[in-house]
Write a protein that holds these residues in place. Structure first.
Motif, short mmCIF file in Angstrom:
data_model
loop_
_atom_site.label_atom_id
_atom_site.label_comp_id
_atom_site.label_asym_id
_atom_site.label_seq_id
_atom_site.Cartn_x
_atom_site.Cartn_y
_atom_site.Cartn_z
N LYS A 8 0.87 -1.19 0.00
CA LYS A 8 0.00 0.00 0.00
C LYS A 8 0.90 1.23 0.00
N LEU A 9 0.45 2.23 -0.78
CA LEU A 9 1.23 3.46 -0.85
C LEU A 9 0.40 4.63 -0.31
N ILE A 10 1.00 5.39 0.55
CA ILE A 10 0.30 6.58 1.09
C ILE A 10 0.99 7.82 0.57
N LEU A 11 0.23 8.67 -0.12
CA LEU A 11 0.78 9.96 -0.54
C LEU A 11 0.35 11.00 0.49
N ALA A 12 1.36 11.53 1.20
CA ALA A 12 1.08 12.59 2.18
C ALA A 12 2.03 13.73 1.89
N THR A 13 1.93 14.20 0.65
CA THR A 13 2.91 15.17 0.17
C THR A 13 2.56 16.62 0.47
N GLY A 14 1.43 16.84 1.13
CA GLY A 14 1.11 18.20 1.59
C GLY A 14 0.87 19.19 0.48
N SER A 15 1.30 20.40 0.70
CA SER A 15 1.05 21.44 -0.27
C SER A 15 2.24 22.39 -0.31
N TYR A 16 2.21 23.30 -1.26
CA TYR A 16 3.27 24.30 -1.33
C TYR A 16 2.64 25.67 -1.46
N PRO A 17 3.38 26.68 -1.07
CA PRO A 17 2.81 28.03 -1.13
C PRO A 17 2.65 28.49 -2.56
N PHE A 18 1.55 29.13 -2.81
CA PHE A 18 1.30 29.67 -4.14
C PHE A 18 1.97 31.04 -4.24
N VAL A 19 2.77 31.22 -5.25
CA VAL A 19 3.39 32.53 -5.47
C VAL A 19 2.80 33.11 -6.75
N PRO A 20 2.05 34.19 -6.63
CA PRO A 20 1.43 34.76 -7.82
C PRO A 20 2.51 35.18 -8.82
N PRO A 21 2.27 34.98 -10.11
CA PRO A 21 3.30 35.25 -11.11
C PRO A 21 3.46 36.73 -11.40
N ILE A 22 3.68 37.50 -10.37
CA ILE A 22 3.87 38.94 -10.54
C ILE A 22 5.29 39.15 -11.06
N PRO A 23 5.47 40.01 -12.04
CA PRO A 23 6.84 40.27 -12.48
C PRO A 23 7.71 40.69 -11.29
N GLY A 24 8.83 40.02 -11.13
CA GLY A 24 9.73 40.34 -10.01
C GLY A 24 9.55 39.44 -8.80
N HIS A 25 8.62 38.47 -8.91
CA HIS A 25 8.33 37.64 -7.73
C HIS A 25 9.51 36.75 -7.35
N ASP A 26 10.45 36.58 -8.28
CA ASP A 26 11.55 35.66 -8.00
C ASP A 26 12.82 36.39 -7.57
N LYS A 27 12.67 37.63 -7.17
CA LYS A 27 13.85 38.35 -6.69
C LYS A 27 14.34 37.73 -5.37
N GLU A 28 15.58 38.06 -5.03
CA GLU A 28 16.27 37.38 -3.94
C GLU A 28 15.51 37.41 -2.61
N HIS A 29 14.95 38.56 -2.28
CA HIS A 29 14.31 38.66 -0.97
C HIS A 29 12.80 38.47 -1.05
N CYS A 30 12.37 37.75 -2.07
CA CYS A 30 10.96 37.38 -2.15
C CYS A 30 10.86 35.94 -1.67
N LEU A 31 10.20 35.73 -0.55
CA LEU A 31 10.26 34.43 0.11
C LEU A 31 8.87 33.88 0.39
N VAL A 32 8.85 32.63 0.85
CA VAL A 32 7.58 32.04 1.28
C VAL A 32 7.71 31.57 2.73
N TYR A 33 6.64 31.01 3.25
CA TYR A 33 6.58 30.75 4.68
C TYR A 33 5.95 29.38 4.92
N ARG A 34 6.73 28.34 4.82
CA ARG A 34 6.12 27.03 5.03
C ARG A 34 7.04 26.07 5.79
N THR A 35 8.33 26.18 5.55
CA THR A 35 9.24 25.22 6.18
C THR A 35 10.25 25.93 7.07
#
Ligand code: SRM
Ligand SMILES: Cc1cc2nc3c(=O)[nH]c(=O)nc-3n(C[C@H](O)[C@H](O)[C@H](O)COP(=O)(O)OP(=O)(O)OC[C@H]3O[C@@H](n4cnc5c(N)ncnc54)[C@H](O)[C@@H]3O)c2cc1C
Ligand code: SF4
Ligand code: FES
Lengths: 847, 108
Positions: free
Chosen positions: A104-131
């Motif tokens: 039997k296989l259990i998938l308990a992979t949870g979720s990840y934060p959604f980052v809106p595709p705003i231009p510039g969202h991937d700059k260095e100090h743009c972060l998420v809050y989950r781990t």
């Protein structure tokens, strides 16, 4: 018999729970457990993640001590991601190439934060809050930062803001919707939460759509919003929602939902019967559950299903998303249908502003069941309310008693003044609380006079008199004393009874009424009341000499008396519109008569400091310029506040200004138990604040929404929506009916809000009368209103043409002199009444 | 008090059941006419607001007393004695008034 192998992909909170269930179950020896964790550590308590900033170490947060899995024979692979599944061979394949077979296989992979595709969202100090790793990155980034923005004002966003706050940088929350926690909280709850959070030093920006993240001038970045505003910040945390982690399932073709999430049945099985999905990655009945408790339920269901080989009766049937939490020290709770989305549902709201408490319950159409609740600032009632909601317990007769504070020992009471807590301030001039009033009543005060003597309540500005009386009457009733509802000593009747008598017996004068139904000479209570009824019913000129002695000085001089005995003049400016020509006339008149000039809160202009004898001359000029009286002095229609609407405003969906002018002109001159105010907004942005008015109208794409019985003033009340998407004809018909029904049945000096709150049956009843015509009176109500509309005349226009009437405007009956006690001094370039001290200065030195 | 009567106005200058203000020896007097044409006169100065406004109050009765209510803060003053019903310590001057034929006079 060899052990069955269960592989658990993801060692988060829910994956851990599943393992724990097996280890604690009776059949633990029949299973071999293997788990993979993508993160570099075993399961930890994500719910309390924020405490990491407050000093809790990563180890403190672990769900089980290090070594727990190994000791219990669980094989755990840390920092090892599963990248594929061989469905035929029933094997999982890890990033480093490890293959492990499963039964039997259990998938308990949870979720990840959604980052809106705003231009510039991937700059260095743009972060998420989950781990924990995210938190470490945040800590590092915050080192050289002075400000930080959290994008997203939901539960997690606020947690993240708290974290920034704890890191001692200026925290901002930027929220796309119009309020915080819009999933859980209604508008009022969201507003109270915003207020509290801002008080803690976090700045909240609602209704903000970020469209670009550019380099900043004074900080690392500059966020640009759709409305043109910008906000500079050194770091950005995205907390704009979560997305189920279904990458693996997708790869091997398990069934997913249209917007992601691994589809499961009531047993938590995916489209492959040997593969289960639990926790935040699982989609049950079209829903993802972003809380830990439903995940735990799923872990239990999957466990039971496996160990009983399908015999279990434990199935997943959805979960209650009710939550209670403390956000930055603020208690917040939300239960069930907190937003009142159930068709026909009703709601009750309790707000204690000083204590910053907001509570609202949503009940079923028949008021027998609790459907939802919102609590902000105090969540003590959460437990009880949740019981009502979850178990479908029948509500008490007055459901609001569940959220009202109970008086010492006594059971919480029902509607009306009983709803107020003892600490509620009733008279603000003398700081008299409800408790003080009740206490005096218990000590023997039985009339408003005795109560005034005992507490001074209602002896200042007098504005609280109606509420004081209500509180007193309710306390008298509580004490079993029969309450005298007579309007005053001269008539053994209520206002409503007098209204009926006047109408039915066709009484045209006060004295006729007094002779037939009263005693004595009348007084300052019954005279204006009867004057107002006569005006509502027969609409005769307020200066007619039979009516004249009935009027308060304001009505009598058709102007508002000021503290020094002078009057103010407020010409009507329907809808707040005024032509430049008229504006010039006002300015000229104000200049010629040296009047203090101010824009009022009702979108028009008030001229202060006119002496009684000047009123006719001033009005002659105003009438000549096309002005009419604004009835600022009357218990009558005051203003119809408007916004510019679709004519000018880029958002307007209909011509609110035009409608406001039309309505103001229709209802001007209507005499009523108290003043009446309207507002008309051209769209839901509500610039005219219509929902705080007696009659509020908001344009929609398909007509007009009608709100009734709102109030600003001493005890603000949000208006109730009574009908939607009306065409103009129906709208006016409904307004005619509501207003005339109010005029007929309200008490003296009762605003529509108080009238409504005392109306047995509330909104439903009002609807049944004015929409369904249950009492068969709508025809009458409309005819009465039409009579008022047809017989309207500007009182000032009529007065200035009548020399007899103008005689009354002299200060002295026997001298042309002026009142020497009226003295002005100048402040900010305009006059104001001199103080008693200033009056002692020789006249030459004052204006 | 002298016997000096000052003629103030015509009876018809006062609408029944209301008041007017008269200037009597530099003093402001509030003069009231009831529906039965009884006349009363008291100070026009409202001691609670310090404004000259009592003649503009609503005339009526409370119990046996004929009263005027201040248009500013609504205290009642007895037309016959000048006493404030809400506060015994406050007492206004009262003046003698008479109507001779159609002419109203106050004793100064
Ligand atoms: C002039 C103005 C203030 C200003 O400078 O802006 C004003 C002035 C007075 N207000 Fe007001 N109110 C004014 C807008 C408001 C508003 C705002 C609005 O209309 O949008 C409110 C709250 C909204 C509402 O009514 O729901 C307001 C709530 C009150 C209240 C409390 C009513 C209540 O239900 O609690 C009183 C007391 C009362 O009516 O018993 C009051 C009473 C008064 C009185 C009449 C008190 C008095 O008897 O002397 C003030 C004298 C008016 C005058 O001309 O001398 N005024 N007042 C505003 C005139 C608006 C107009 O153009 O007619
Ligand atoms: C800051 C914060 C505060 C919260 N507060 C609350 C709260 O107050 N109340 C509440 O009920 N809920 C709260 N939550 C939500 C709660 O934490 C989640 O509902 C819960 O953690 C979900 O558990 P899960 O096991 O489904 O997912 P997760 O805890 O996310 O665990 C999934 C794990 O699987 C791993 N993984 C994913 N894919 C793979 C793969 N292919 N191979 C190996 N590993 C993989 C992930 O790295 C992760 O470690 C909060 C969440 C956060 C972030
Ligand atoms: S309410 Fe709407 S239409 Fe009116 S001004 Fe505001 S945004 Fe414009
Ligand atoms: S007298 Fe009570 S609020 Fe002013």
């Amino acid at each position: 018999m060899s052990k069955q192998r269960i592989v658990i992909v993801g060692n988060g909170m829910v994956g851990h729970k599943f393992i724990d269930n097996v280890l604690n179950g009776e059949s633990r020896d029949q299973y071999q457990l293997v788990t993979f964790s993508e993160e570099p550590r075993q399961a930890y308590d994500r719910v309390h993640l924020t405490e990491y900033f407050a000093g809790r170490s990563a180890d403190d947060l672990l769900m089980a001590p290090v070594g727990y899995y190994e000791e219990n024979g669980v094989e755990i692979h840390i920092d090892e991601k599963i990248v594929d599944i061989d469905l035929n061979a029933k094997e999982v394949i890890s990033a480093s190439g490890l293959r492990v077979a499963y039964d039997k296989l259990i998938l308990a992979t949870g979720s990840y934060p959604f980052v809106p595709p705003i231009p510039g969202h991937d700059k260095e100090h743009c972060l998420v809050y989950r781990t924990i790793e995210d938190l470490e990155a945040i800590k590092a980034s915050a080192k050289d930062a002075t400000s930080g923005v959290v994008v997203g004002g939901g539960l997690l966003g606020l947690e993240a803001a708290k974290a920034l706050h704890d890191l001692e940088i200026q925290a901002h929350v930027v929220q796309f919707s119009d309020r915080l926690m819009d999933v859980q909280l209604d508008v009022g709850g969201g507003a109270m939460l915003k207020h509290k959070i801002e008080a803690l030093g976090v700045q909240v920006h609602c209704s903000k759509n970020t469209i670009n993240i550019a380099d900043g001038e004074n900080a690392r970045y500059r966020m640009e919003f759709a409305d043109g505003e910008v906000l500079e910040t050194d770091m950005i945390l995205f907390s704009a929602g979560i997305r189920p982690q279904d990458e693996l399932a997708k790869k091997v073709g398990l069934e997913l939902g249209p917007r992601g999430g691994i589809t499961v049945n009531n047993q938590c099985q995916t489209s492959n019967e040997d593969i289960y999905a639990i926790g935040e990655c699982a989609l049950w009945n079209g829903q993802i559950f972003g809380l830990v408790a439903p995940g735990y339920q799923m872990a239990q269901v999957a466990h039971d299903h496996i160990v009983t080989t399908g015999e279990t009766e434990n199935v997943f049937t959805g979960a209650d998303m009710s939550t209670k939490l403390k956000l930055m020290g603020v208690d917040v709770a939300s239960i069930g249908d907190a937003l009142g989305r159930t068709p026909g549902s009703h709601s009750y709201t309790y707000v204690d502003e000083p204590a910053e408490i907001y509570k609202r319950i949503v009940v079923s159409e028949d008021k027998s069941k609790l459907l939802g609740a919102v609590l902000v600032g105090e969540a003590e009632d959460y437990g009880t309310l949740l019981q009502y909601a979850l178990n479908g317990i029948d509500l008490p007769e007055h459901p609001d008693s569940l959220i009202l504070p109970s008086r010492d020992g006594a059971a919480p009471a029902g509607l009306g003044p009983d709803a107020l807590p003892d600490t509620a301030q009733i008279c603000s001039c003398y700081d008299v609380t409800k408790g003080d009033i009740c206490c005096s009543v218990q000590n023997g005060a039985q009339t408003i006079g005795e109560l005034k003597d005992a507490t001074k309540a209602a002896t200042g500005c007098g504005g609280c008199a109606a509420l004081v009386t209500q509180v007193m009457n309710s306390e008298l009733e509580n004490l079993g004393v029969e309450v005298n509802t007579d309007i005053c000593e001269h008539f053994p009747h209520t206002r409503q009874e007098l209204f009926h008598i006047i109408k039915v017996e066709k009484i045209k004068t006060f004295y006729e009424l007094l002779e037939k139904h009263g005693t004595g000479h009348g007084c300052d209570i019954c005279k204006p009341t009867v004057g107002s009824i006569l005006a509502s019913v027969w609409n005769e000129h307020v200066m007619d000499s039979d009516i004249h002695p009935l009027q308060d000085t304001n009505d009598y001089y058709m102007a508002n008396l000021q503290k020094d005995g002078t009057y103010s003049i407020v010409p009507r400016m329907a809808g707040g519109e005024v032509t430049p020509e008229k504006l010039i006339v006002l300015g000229q008149v104000a200049k010629d008569y040296n009047l203090y000039t101010k824009v009022t809160g009702g979108q028009r202009i008030d001229l202060f400091g006119a002496r009684a004898e000047e009123l006719p001359e001033i009005w002659r000029r105003l009438v000549d310029a096309g002005f009419e009286t604004g009835h600022a002095y009357g218990k009558s229609l005051r203003t119809v506040k408007s916004c510019v609407g679709s004519t000018w405003c880029r958002y307007g969906v209909d011509d609110s200004a035009g409608l406001a002018v039309e309505l103001e002109n229709r209802y001007k001159g209507l005499r009523s138990p108290h003043k009446i105010k309207f507002g008309v907004s051209g769209c839901t942005r509500e610039c005219a604040e219509a929902q705080g008015k007696d009659i509020g109208i908001i344009a929609t794409e398909s007509g007009w929404n009608l709100y009734v019985c709102g109030n600003g003033g001493m005890k603000p009340r949000h208006a109730d929506l009574i009908a939607s998407d009306l065409d103009k004809e129906t709208l006016i018909q409904y307004i005619d009916r509501v207003l005339m029904f109010y005029v007929r049945t309200a008490d003296r000096l009762q605003r529509t809000s108080v009238w409504f709150d005392n109306l047995e049956g509330g909104l439903d009843y009002l609807k049944s009368v004015v929409i369904d015509d249950k009492l068969d009176i709508c025809g009458d109500l409309e005819a009465d209103m039409q009579h008022v509309v047809d017989t309207y005349e500007c009182e000032w226009k009529k007065a200035i043409d009548n020399p007899e009437k103008l005689k009354r405007f002299r200060h002295f009956v026997n001298s042309p002199e002026k009142d020497s006690n009226v003295v002005f001094v100048e402040t900010r370039g305009q006059i104001r009444p001199a103080t008693e001290e200033e009056k002692k200065i020789p006249v030459a030195e004052v204006v | 008090m002298s016997d000096n009567w000052i003629e103030i106005c015509k009876l018809e200058d006062i609408v029944p059941d209301t008041g007017v203000c008269a200037l009597v020896n530099e003093k402001q007097v509030a003069l009231f006419r009831t529906r039965n044409d009884d006349l009363f006169a008291i100070d026009n100065l409202d001691p609670f607001s310090n404004a000259n406004v009592l003649s503009r109050g609503i005339v009526g009765s409370l119990g046996e007393k004929l009263v005027v209510a201040s248009p500013i803060y609504k205290q009642h003053f007895c037309l016959e004695t000048g006493t404030c019903l809400e506060d015994d310590d406050v007492k206004l001057s009262v003046y003698k008034v008479k109507a001779e034929g159609n002419s109203v006079a106050i004793q100064a």
